[in-house]
Write a protein that holds these residues in place. Structure first.
Motif, PDB file in Angstrom:
ATOM      1  N   VAL A   6     -51.518  16.800 -81.835  1.00 54.99           N
ATOM      2  CA  VAL A   6     -51.691  18.240 -81.995  1.00 54.99           C
ATOM      3  C   VAL A   6     -50.329  18.904 -82.100  1.00 54.99           C
ATOM      4  CG1 VAL A   6     -52.617  20.336 -80.954  1.00 54.99           C
ATOM      5  CG2 VAL A   6     -53.844  18.178 -80.692  1.00 54.99           C
ATOM      6  N   PHE A   7     -50.181  19.811 -83.054  1.00 52.05           N
ATOM      7  CA  PHE A   7     -48.894  20.461 -83.264  1.00 52.05           C
ATOM      8  C   PHE A   7     -49.143  21.899 -83.686  1.00 52.05           C
ATOM      9  CE2 PHE A   7     -44.811  21.298 -85.365  1.00 52.05           C
ATOM     10  CZ  PHE A   7     -43.938  20.711 -84.468  1.00 52.05           C
ATOM     11  N   SER A   8     -48.487  22.837 -83.048  1.00 53.73           N
ATOM     12  CA  SER A   8     -48.660  24.258 -83.343  1.00 53.73           C
ATOM     13  C   SER A   8     -47.449  24.782 -84.102  1.00 53.73           C
ATOM     14  CB  SER A   8     -48.841  25.044 -82.036  1.00 53.73           C
ATOM     15  OG  SER A   8     -48.983  26.414 -82.299  1.00 53.73           O
ATOM     16  N   ILE A   9     -47.717  25.512 -85.181  1.00 51.83           N
ATOM     17  CA  ILE A   9     -46.639  26.028 -86.024  1.00 51.83           C
ATOM     18  C   ILE A   9     -46.821  27.522 -86.225  1.00 51.83           C
ATOM     19  CG2 ILE A   9     -45.513  25.873 -88.275  1.00 51.83           C
ATOM     20  CD1 ILE A   9     -46.651  23.108 -88.591  1.00 51.83           C
ATOM     21  N   LYS A  10     -45.752  28.258 -86.106  1.00 52.86           N
ATOM     22  CA  LYS A  10     -45.789  29.676 -86.424  1.00 52.86           C
ATOM     23  C   LYS A  10     -45.772  29.850 -87.940  1.00 52.86           C
ATOM     24  CE  LYS A  10     -43.151  31.145 -82.340  1.00 52.86           C
ATOM     25  NZ  LYS A  10     -41.907  31.826 -81.900  1.00 52.86           N
ATOM     26  N   PRO A  11     -46.544  30.792 -88.467  1.00 48.47           N
ATOM     27  CA  PRO A  11     -46.530  31.022 -89.916  1.00 48.47           C
ATOM     28  C   PRO A  11     -45.157  31.386 -90.462  1.00 48.47           C
ATOM     29  CG  PRO A  11     -48.389  32.157 -88.892  1.00 48.47           C
ATOM     30  CD  PRO A  11     -47.528  31.639 -87.779  1.00 48.47           C
ATOM     31  N   THR A  12     -44.299  31.939 -89.602  1.00 48.55           N
ATOM     32  CA  THR A  12     -42.962  32.334 -90.049  1.00 48.55           C
ATOM     33  C   THR A  12     -42.039  31.147 -90.265  1.00 48.55           C
ATOM     34  OG1 THR A  12     -42.310  32.604 -87.731  1.00 48.55           O
ATOM     35  CG2 THR A  12     -43.106  34.561 -88.880  1.00 48.55           C
ATOM     36  N   GLY A  13     -42.450  29.969 -89.758  1.00 43.10           N
ATOM     37  CA  GLY A  13     -41.617  28.789 -89.914  1.00 43.10           C
ATOM     38  C   GLY A  13     -40.618  28.594 -88.794  1.00 43.10           C
ATOM     39  N   ASP A  14     -40.672  29.430 -87.753  1.00 50.65           N
ATOM     40  CA  ASP A  14     -39.792  29.236 -86.595  1.00 50.65           C
ATOM     41  C   ASP A  14     -40.320  28.077 -85.762  1.00 50.65           C
ATOM     42  OD1 ASP A  14     -38.325  31.445 -87.366  1.00 50.65           O
ATOM     43  OD2 ASP A  14     -39.609  32.832 -86.243  1.00 50.65           O
ATOM     44  N   PHE A  15     -39.424  27.242 -85.287  1.00 50.61           N
ATOM     45  CA  PHE A  15     -39.844  26.052 -84.559  1.00 50.61           C
ATOM     46  C   PHE A  15     -39.163  25.972 -83.199  1.00 50.61           C
ATOM     47  CE2 PHE A  15     -40.557  24.986 -88.968  1.00 50.61           C
ATOM     48  CZ  PHE A  15     -41.811  24.408 -88.918  1.00 50.61           C
ATOM     49  N   GLY A  16     -39.898  25.400 -82.254  1.00 50.94           N
ATOM     50  CA  GLY A  16     -39.327  25.000 -80.985  1.00 50.94           C
ATOM     51  C   GLY A  16     -38.802  26.137 -80.129  1.00 50.94           C
ATOM     52  N   LEU A  17     -37.910  25.788 -79.210  1.00 49.56           N
ATOM     53  CA  LEU A  17     -37.303  26.759 -78.317  1.00 49.56           C
ATOM     54  C   LEU A  17     -36.437  27.724 -79.103  1.00 49.56           C
ATOM     55  CD1 LEU A  17     -36.165  24.449 -75.374  1.00 49.56           C
ATOM     56  CD2 LEU A  17     -38.065  26.055 -75.366  1.00 49.56           C
ATOM     57  N   ASN A  18     -36.524  28.975 -78.761  1.00 48.21           N
ATOM     58  CA  ASN A  18     -35.738  29.992 -79.444  1.00 48.21           C
ATOM     59  C   ASN A  18     -34.249  29.702 -79.288  1.00 48.21           C
ATOM     60  OD1 ASN A  18     -35.119  32.358 -80.807  1.00 48.21           O
ATOM     61  ND2 ASN A  18     -35.080  33.566 -78.919  1.00 48.21           N
ATOM     62  N   GLY A  19     -33.568  29.508 -80.411  1.00 47.69           N
ATOM     63  CA  GLY A  19     -32.136  29.280 -80.385  1.00 47.69           C
ATOM     64  C   GLY A  19     -31.706  27.840 -80.210  1.00 47.69           C
TER      65      GLY A  19
END
Length: 259
Positions: A6-19
């Protein structure tokens, strides 16, 4: 499946921990601290489970980001509303399937705001064009990728709408419509028996609630069989299916049995 992930993706393409992974003084120091925490060997089972989950997530995020960067831009122009943005990201992930090693994928997309208790005609006049545009754009992108016959898009809702007014709109009900789209769909047709819309018909309960003429188990069993679920397993997954369907073909018939 036994090897599902299972993997969740934001539509904006941002991944993982911020920064995380951004090369500047603050994030570099923070990344070193995070890596130090994750690399420790913990005796506590909860700490160990947390760090292992975090490691797997970070690794997956980096792998996904790298794979998506290699997907060529679509010539299809997607709209900027939420549903189109989500479907564009799904198309990109499908485009990266070989790099990621994916053979079968199931994507879930939320498109909310259909609980139209009030002003149903005005609300649907706004929502339906968004849905129409997003589905057309998604299908166009799939055709660019050459996988339109291998992807089936279908809608799910947890309730339908009443046929009588609650004053200014409609209320929660049972029967409803579902849409299915894809190159392996026997499209351009309505499946199931269209009930009479006459008030107080034999399929209508109080408040204009319609009894469905096709079960949700038949609908989902058809999609599951197309996706590869065997005939021997289908009744285990849908234990009430035998109340509606006992054959060996597709329960409803909207999918092409030889995709």
């Amino acid at each position: 499946g036994e090897t599902s992930s299972v993997f969740s993706i934001k539509p904006t393409g941002d991944f993982g921990l911020n920064g995380y992974g951004i090369d500047n003084n603050y994030n570099t120091i923070r990344d070193e601290a995070i890596n130090s925490i994750l690399e420790r060997d913990y005796a506590d089972i909860y700490k160990k489970t947390y760090t292992n989950t975090m490691k797997k997530s970070l690794e997956g995020n980096l792998e996904m980001e790298e794979a998506l960067n290699d997907v060529a831009p679509f010539s299809t122009q997607f709209s900027d509303h939420d549903l189109s943005t989500q479907l564009k990201m799904i198309a990109k992930v499908i485009g990266a399937r070989d790099t990621l090693g994916f053979e079968r994928q199931t994507f879930f997309v939320n498109f909310t705001g259909w609980d139209h208790h009030d002003e149903i005609l005005e609300s649907q006049q706004e929502k339906l064009p968004m849905l129409d545009a997003a589905l057309a754009e998604f299908m166009s992108a799939l055709e660019e990728l050459g996988v339109s016959d291998d992807v089936t898009t279908f809608t799910i809702s947890d309730f339908g709408r009443t046929l009588t007014s609650n004053g200014d709109g409609s209320d929660h009900a049972w029967g409803g419509n579902a849409m299915v789209m894809g190159g392996s769909v026997n499209g351009g047709a309505i499946y199931g028996d269209a009930p009479s819309l006459e008030l107080d018909s034999e399929l209508m309960l109080p408040r204009g609630v319609l009894i469905p003429t096709t079960s949700s188990s038949e609908y989902f069993a058809e999609l599951a069989k197309w996706f590869g679920v065997s005939q021997s397993d289908i009744h285990e997954i849908f234990p009430d299916l035998s109340n509606f369907y006992t054959g060996t073909g597709y329960p409803v018939g909207f999918m092409n049995q030889n995709p």
